[in-house]
Design a protein around this motif. Structure first.
Motif, mmCIF file in Angstrom:
data_model
loop_
_atom_site.group_PDB
_atom_site.id
_atom_site.type_symbol
_atom_site.label_atom_id
_atom_site.label_comp_id
_atom_site.label_asym_id
_atom_site.label_seq_id
_atom_site.Cartn_x
_atom_site.Cartn_y
_atom_site.Cartn_z
ATOM 1 N N VAL A 42 0.865 -1.179 0.000
ATOM 2 C CA VAL A 42 0.000 0.000 0.000
ATOM 3 C C VAL A 42 0.902 1.229 0.000
ATOM 4 N N LYS A 43 0.743 2.107 -1.018
ATOM 5 C CA LYS A 43 1.535 3.334 -1.128
ATOM 6 C C LYS A 43 0.587 4.516 -1.213
ATOM 7 N N PRO A 44 0.884 5.603 -0.492
ATOM 8 C CA PRO A 44 0.053 6.793 -0.633
ATOM 9 C C PRO A 44 0.359 7.487 -1.957
ATOM 10 N N ILE A 45 -0.700 7.902 -2.642
ATOM 11 C CA ILE A 45 -0.532 8.595 -3.920
ATOM 12 C C ILE A 45 -0.654 10.088 -3.695
ATOM 13 N N ASN A 46 -1.690 10.481 -2.999
ATOM 14 C CA ASN A 46 -1.973 11.898 -2.845
ATOM 15 C C ASN A 46 -2.445 12.111 -1.411
ATOM 16 N N THR A 47 -1.797 13.031 -0.713
ATOM 17 C CA THR A 47 -2.177 13.308 0.660
ATOM 18 C C THR A 47 -2.585 14.763 0.758
ATOM 19 N N ARG A 48 -3.817 15.001 1.230
ATOM 20 C CA ARG A 48 -4.344 16.355 1.385
ATOM 21 C C ARG A 48 -5.042 16.474 2.721
ATOM 22 N N VAL A 49 -5.457 17.700 3.037
ATOM 23 C CA VAL A 49 -6.208 17.930 4.273
ATOM 24 C C VAL A 49 -7.586 17.288 4.159
ATOM 25 N N THR A 50 -8.155 17.266 2.960
ATOM 26 C CA THR A 50 -9.512 16.748 2.780
ATOM 27 C C THR A 50 -9.545 15.236 2.680
ATOM 28 N N GLY A 51 -8.447 14.576 2.427
ATOM 29 C CA GLY A 51 -8.471 13.131 2.324
ATOM 30 C C GLY A 51 -7.175 12.598 1.769
ATOM 31 N N GLN A 52 -7.120 11.292 1.632
ATOM 32 C CA GLN A 52 -5.922 10.648 1.125
ATOM 33 C C GLN A 52 -6.302 9.666 0.036
ATOM 34 N N ALA A 53 -5.354 9.403 -0.841
ATOM 35 C CA ALA A 53 -5.540 8.400 -1.877
ATOM 36 C C ALA A 53 -4.392 7.407 -1.746
ATOM 37 N N PHE A 54 -4.694 6.133 -1.952
ATOM 38 C CA PHE A 54 -3.687 5.084 -1.817
ATOM 39 C C PHE A 54 -3.657 4.237 -3.060
ATOM 40 N N GLU A 55 -2.524 3.622 -3.275
ATOM 41 C CA GLU A 55 -2.371 2.672 -4.363
ATOM 42 C C GLU A 55 -2.091 1.326 -3.709
ATOM 43 N N VAL A 56 -2.892 0.338 -4.085
ATOM 44 C CA VAL A 56 -2.703 -1.006 -3.544
ATOM 45 C C VAL A 56 -2.101 -1.844 -4.655
ATOM 46 N N ILE A 57 -0.923 -2.379 -4.415
ATOM 47 C CA ILE A 57 -0.226 -3.184 -5.409
ATOM 48 C C ILE A 57 -0.246 -4.620 -4.926
ATOM 49 N N LEU A 58 -0.814 -5.482 -5.751
ATOM 50 C CA LEU A 58 -0.892 -6.902 -5.416
ATOM 51 C C LEU A 58 0.280 -7.619 -6.057
ATOM 52 N N LYS A 59 0.898 -8.484 -5.283
ATOM 53 C CA LYS A 59 1.989 -9.282 -5.812
ATOM 54 C C LYS A 59 1.410 -10.566 -6.366
ATOM 55 N N SER A 60 2.166 -11.272 -7.152
ATOM 56 C CA SER A 60 1.660 -12.508 -7.753
ATOM 57 C C SER A 60 1.324 -13.498 -6.645
ATOM 58 N N PRO A 61 0.209 -14.227 -6.817
ATOM 59 C CA PRO A 61 -0.190 -15.157 -5.764
ATOM 60 C C PRO A 61 0.782 -16.320 -5.636
ATOM 61 N N SER A 62 0.898 -16.807 -4.435
ATOM 62 C CA SER A 62 1.811 -17.916 -4.165
ATOM 63 C C SER A 62 1.173 -19.228 -4.579
#
Length: 182
Positions: A42-62
């Motif tokens: 999980v990486k933050p993309i955009n951080t503001r006072v009104t809210g945040q946006a995140f990027e969820v990166i899935l790795k290949s399944p085991s």
């Protein structure tokens, strides 16, 4: 694609959103919001006072998760023979005939019930008519007898008055005759 979506849903269930929610209430910038899991990042993309946006990166399944998420193949259908089809058709025809017979029996019972109700209503109506006619006849006879008795009583009184009037006239005539003789 389906395995990835399933893995994503499972990881979101595991992921604690408490730090994310708290970050909404505390708008100070956090330096390390990025989180790493076994097969998700999980990486933050955009951080503001009104809210945040995140990027969820899935790795290949085991390979272990592949065995868990694999779906069993549907059971193979057996070949249907002509005899089986005919048996099923005969059974369906028998069911249809029994349903029709049950419906006809139900209708016949309803008709019988209606006929019984109509017969009972006609019997009650005729008995009521007979009783009413008898009462009316009896009442008319009593009325006729009362009228005849009343008329005969009036006639007797009239005759009594006439006799009394005749007696009074005779007495007057006798009195006149006696008064003349005296």
């Amino acid at each position: 694609m389906e395995k990835t979506a399933t893995a994503y849903k499972e990881k979101l269930k595991e992921l604690s959103f408490l730090p994310l929610i708290c970050s909404c209430f505390y708008p100070q910038r956090r330096s390390s919001i990025s989180c790493d899991f076994e097969d998700m990042e999980v990486k933050p993309i955009n951080t503001r006072v009104t809210g945040q946006a995140f990027e969820v990166i899935l790795k290949s399944p085991s390979p272990v998760s592949d065995a868990v998420h694999s779906l069993p193949s549907p059971p193979k259908k057996r070949d249907v023979s002509l005899e089986d089809i005919q048996k099923k058709l005969e059974a369906a025809e028998d069911r249809r005939k029994s349903q029709e017979a049950e419906a006809l029996r139900s209708l016949q019972e309803k008709r019988d019930r209606e006929r019984d109700v109509l017969l009972k209503a006609m019997e009650e109506n005729s008995s009521f008519s007979k009783v009413t006619e008898e009462k009316l006849t009896l009442k008319m006879e009593q009325s006729k007898e009362n009228r005849e008795a009343y008329l005969s009583a009036i006639m007797e009184r009239q005759q009594e008055k006439e006799r009394h009037a005749m007696d009074v006239r005779r007495n007057k005539q006798l009195m006149l005759v006696l008064s003349e003789k005296s």
